[in-house]
Design an enzyme around this catalytic site. Structure first.
Site, mmCIF file in Angstrom:
data_model
loop_
_atom_site.group_PDB
_atom_site.id
_atom_site.type_symbol
_atom_site.label_atom_id
_atom_site.label_comp_id
_atom_site.label_asym_id
_atom_site.label_seq_id
_atom_site.Cartn_x
_atom_site.Cartn_y
_atom_site.Cartn_z
ATOM 1 N N LYS A 183 -6.296 1.642 -1.357
ATOM 2 C CA LYS A 183 -5.122 2.277 -1.981
ATOM 3 C C LYS A 183 -5.332 2.220 -3.486
ATOM 4 C CE LYS A 183 -1.481 2.335 -3.754
ATOM 5 N NZ LYS A 183 -1.361 3.056 -5.054
ATOM 6 N N GLU A 258 -4.796 -10.580 -8.243
ATOM 7 C CA GLU A 258 -5.444 -10.710 -9.558
ATOM 8 C C GLU A 258 -4.532 -9.987 -10.533
ATOM 9 O OE1 GLU A 258 -8.253 -12.357 -9.996
ATOM 10 O OE2 GLU A 258 -8.720 -12.648 -7.877
ATOM 11 N N CYS A 292 -7.501 -6.316 -18.779
ATOM 12 C CA CYS A 292 -6.713 -7.498 -18.403
ATOM 13 C C CYS A 292 -7.124 -8.723 -19.202
ATOM 14 C CB CYS A 292 -6.834 -7.760 -16.908
ATOM 15 S SG CYS A 292 -8.542 -7.872 -16.362
ATOM 16 N N GLU A 396 2.346 -9.518 -21.766
ATOM 17 C CA GLU A 396 1.145 -8.676 -21.765
ATOM 18 C C GLU A 396 1.551 -7.259 -22.160
ATOM 19 O OE1 GLU A 396 -0.444 -7.294 -17.984
ATOM 20 O OE2 GLU A 396 -2.461 -7.738 -18.678
HETATM 21 P P1 NAD Z 1 0.591 -2.014 -11.095
HETATM 22 O O1 NAD Z 1 0.993 -3.362 -10.631
HETATM 23 O O2 NAD Z 1 1.631 -1.101 -11.608
HETATM 24 O O3 NAD Z 1 -0.135 -1.201 -9.918
HETATM 25 C C1 NAD Z 1 -1.295 -1.696 -9.299
HETATM 26 C C2 NAD Z 1 -1.429 -1.063 -7.919
HETATM 27 O O4 NAD Z 1 -0.354 -1.507 -7.099
HETATM 28 C C3 NAD Z 1 -1.362 0.459 -7.919
HETATM 29 O O5 NAD Z 1 -2.298 0.951 -6.993
HETATM 30 C C4 NAD Z 1 0.049 0.725 -7.442
HETATM 31 O O6 NAD Z 1 0.224 1.970 -6.813
HETATM 32 C C5 NAD Z 1 0.221 -0.396 -6.445
HETATM 33 N N1 NAD Z 1 1.608 -0.722 -6.092
HETATM 34 C C6 NAD Z 1 2.716 -0.581 -6.846
HETATM 35 N N2 NAD Z 1 3.801 -1.010 -6.145
HETATM 36 C C7 NAD Z 1 3.358 -1.440 -4.944
HETATM 37 C C8 NAD Z 1 3.985 -2.008 -3.796
HETATM 38 N N3 NAD Z 1 5.287 -2.225 -3.738
HETATM 39 N N4 NAD Z 1 3.213 -2.330 -2.737
HETATM 40 C C9 NAD Z 1 1.877 -2.132 -2.768
HETATM 41 N N5 NAD Z 1 1.228 -1.603 -3.837
HETATM 42 C C10 NAD Z 1 1.963 -1.261 -4.910
HETATM 43 O O7 NAD Z 1 -0.558 -2.266 -12.167
HETATM 44 P P2 NAD Z 1 -1.282 -1.196 -13.094
HETATM 45 O O8 NAD Z 1 -0.319 -0.776 -14.148
HETATM 46 O O9 NAD Z 1 -1.945 -0.180 -12.255
HETATM 47 O O10 NAD Z 1 -2.446 -2.093 -13.735
HETATM 48 C C11 NAD Z 1 -2.278 -2.847 -14.881
HETATM 49 C C12 NAD Z 1 -2.195 -4.321 -14.566
HETATM 50 O O11 NAD Z 1 -3.350 -4.730 -13.825
HETATM 51 C C13 NAD Z 1 -2.194 -5.180 -15.806
HETATM 52 O O12 NAD Z 1 -1.202 -6.166 -15.692
HETATM 53 C C14 NAD Z 1 -3.581 -5.802 -15.818
HETATM 54 O O13 NAD Z 1 -3.666 -7.022 -16.507
HETATM 55 C C15 NAD Z 1 -3.844 -5.952 -14.366
HETATM 56 N N6 NAD Z 1 -5.279 -6.101 -14.104
HETATM 57 C C16 NAD Z 1 -5.749 -7.329 -13.761
HETATM 58 C C17 NAD Z 1 -7.110 -7.512 -13.549
HETATM 59 C C18 NAD Z 1 -7.676 -8.856 -13.150
HETATM 60 O O14 NAD Z 1 -8.860 -8.939 -12.893
HETATM 61 N N7 NAD Z 1 -6.883 -9.916 -13.106
HETATM 62 C C19 NAD Z 1 -7.970 -6.423 -13.686
HETATM 63 C C20 NAD Z 1 -7.460 -5.179 -14.036
HETATM 64 C C21 NAD Z 1 -6.105 -5.036 -14.245
#
Ligand code: NAD
Length: 507
Positions: A183, A258, A292, A396
């Site tokens: 997904k 993560e 991140c 963040e």
């Molecule tokens: P997000 O949490 O908005 O979305 C991430 C994913 O979750 C997307 O595919 C989204 O469609 C899905 N999602 C949203 N609601 C959901 C639900 N209720 N159930 C299941 N899936 C759902 O994050 P984003 O804005 O896409 O990414 C940015 C974030 O990711 C930042 O906080 C960043 O730090 C983090 N990040 C962390 C790492 C790491 O290695 N720790 C790496 C990259 C990004």
């Protein structure tokens, strides 16, 4: 530069490319100019149910999970070859969808090529069955630990590193014989679609991989609560991560998250000034801060602080923003209008908290940079006068924003306290000309990765993940494989005998 983008249908369910029964689609945008790149199918709960059912059936009834690791690892090696073959196209797609520079996209593809190669070797170790002898194991018993796949795994990824984050999950999950449901982020789904076509080309069985392009709200609840899903691996923001942990708790799924970071970069006065300026600028402004692990909090020793900050401001102003496909661009736009609005609200927050914006804080001036006017650009921003109580220092932002905090000369304790004063704990840096000091500080930081006298590198062989609210698992390295493996203890009695526990009349 023309490139053919993945076309509809974009849902891979039960080995077939299909569209959503609802006919719903969603546009995906080029952040460099806000044009629609293409439309992808928008799955709903029915498609999520169908993908889960197919993955379950495949996992339970095919020989995929019982094959030797060597058989599956050969497919991983093939995938590594295909990543290099398709690199020019895949990199362009990633750049068009995310806005990052082509150079960054190419680095991501090289990195995940190594991830596939690494797990193709690492998973072979699981064929080795650990024999347990001695202790409380009688001589008549053969006691062994064997490894099995977890089952149906849902892989949910964010928009900032679409290929990279997906492959960190995909390679270990497939190497160990799981069935996966992918997904990708609805903001940047294109490279994931392309990658799934590549998996089929590599020879992975069609039902071993299902792809759902959709918003989180459309399919998330089904994917995270269905009893036929065994594991959810999520990378994304803290708020979504919490929701996913709660949703998966009901059926006690394996769940790794993560999440975000608010990463300190601690700089001591014994660094070479020019080198330190370059380090700080690189740590925070790569990919316009949408990383991140970006070094978003500068924690600097007082006596070097003013000069360092002035140098960082000077360099930040010179960063060449532009379309990622333009080889002269050093960084691209933010990913979306929504994300830019969020960054702008953080700037307002910083102002209201009394911090001082030294540079940036706005979109580029359209008169000076007309070529950037349509895209979601935001200038590299340095904010001084910060303290640990400010939300701009704690939250963040995920954008090109550097906050500055100072500590008195020689006060290592305060430097460490400031660096650890975050609910997150993903990554951090220590920059010092004194190796012993750097090592001393690095060991005290409560962060999953700490870079000393550099920033940002990683390798497939070393674990990645966070302390605190940055997550609860590890990707990469051998632990990244363990996430997708069940261990089973086999206790085999060679000389069956009465156990003499219950002493009924006949015994
Ligand atoms: P997000 O949490 O908005 O979305 C991430 C994913 O979750 C997307 O595919 C989204 O469609 C899905 N999602 C949203 N609601 C959901 C639900 N209720 N159930 C299941 N899936 C759902 O994050 P984003 O804005 O896409 O990414 C940015 C974030 O990711 C930042 O906080 C960043 O730090 C983090 N990040 C962390 C790492 C790491 O290695 N720790 C790496 C990259 C990004």
């Amino acid at each position: 530069m023309s490139v053919s983008l993945p076309s509809r249908p974009t849902l891979l369910i039960d080995g077939k490319w299909i569209s959503a029964a609802s006919g719903d689609t969603r546009p995906t945008y080029n952040p460099a100019d806000a044009t629609v790149l293409t439309n992808v199918d928008e799955a709903g709960p029915a498609e999520a149910e169908a993908a889960i059912a197919s993955a379950r059936r495949f996992f339970d009834t095919s020989d995929w999970r019982t094959q030797s690791h060597a058989t599956r690892c050969a497919l991983l090696e093939r995938m590594a070859e295909l990543l290099q073959k398709h690199k020019p196209t895949l990199a362009k797609i990633e750049t068009l969808d995310t806005g990052k520079t082509l150079g960054e996209s190419e680095i991501d593809i090289d990195d995940v090529t190594n991830v596939f190669k690494f797990y193709a070797k690492e998973a072979l170790k699981l064929d080795h069955e650990k024999r347990i002898t001695g202790g409380s194991v009688p001589d008549s018993v053969v006691s062994r630990i064997i490894h099995e796949p977890v089952g149906v795994c849902v892989l949910i990824t964010p928009w900032n590193y679409p290929i990279l984050q997906l492959c960190w999950k995909l390679a270990p999950a497939l190497a160990t014989g799981n069935a996966v449901i992918i997904k990708p982020s609805e903001v940047t789904p294109l490279s994931s679609i392309y990658l799934v076509h590549m998996l089929l080309e590599a020879g992975f069985p069609p039902q071993s991989v299902q792809l759902l392009t959709a918003g989180g709200a459309s399919v998330g609840p089904t994917l995270t609560t269905n009893t036929d899903v065994d594991l959810v691996s999520f990378t994304g923001g803290l708020a979504t991560g919490r929701r996913i942990i709660q949703a998966t708790a009901e059926t006690v799924k394996r769940c790794t998250v993560e999440l975000g970071g608010k990463n300190p970069n601690v700089v001591f006065a014994d660094c070479d000034l020019e080198w330190a300026i370059d380090n700080v600028v690189t740590a925070v402004f790569v990919h316009s801060g949408q990383v991140c692990s970006s070094g978003a909090r500068l924690i600097v020793e007082q006596s070097i602080a003013d000069k360092l900050v002035a140098g960082v401001v000077e360099r930040a102003k010179q960063i060449r923003m532009g379309n990622g496909l333009d080889p002269t661009s050093e960084t691209g736009p933010l990913v979306s209008a929504e994300h830019r609005a969020k960054i702008e609200s953080f700037i307002e927050l910083a102002r209201s908290e009394g911090a001082k914006i030294l540079c940036g804080g706005t979109r580029p001036d359209p008169k000076e940079f007309p070529e950037l006017a349509q895209g979601y650009y935001f200038l590299p921003t340095v904010i001084d006068g910060c303290n640990r109580d400010m939300r701009i220092v704690q939250e963040e932002t995920f954008g090109p924003i550097l906050t500055v905090e100072r500590f008195k000369d020689g006060d290592e304790e305060t430097a460490v306290r400031l660096a650890n004063d975050t609910k997150y704990g993903l990554a951090g840096g220590v920059q010092s000309g004194n190796k012993e000091r750097a090592e001393r500080i690095a060991r005290q930081l409560r962060h999953g990765t700490v870079w000393v006298n550099t920033y940002g590198a990683y390798t497939a062989e070393a674990e990645w993940g966070g302390y605190g609210m940055s997550g609860n698992g590890r990707e990469l390295g051998s632990k990244g494989l363990d996430e997708y493996v069940e261990t089973k203890h086999l206790w085999v009695e060679d000389k069956p005998a009465l156990m003499h526990w219950f002493k009924g009349a006949r015994m």
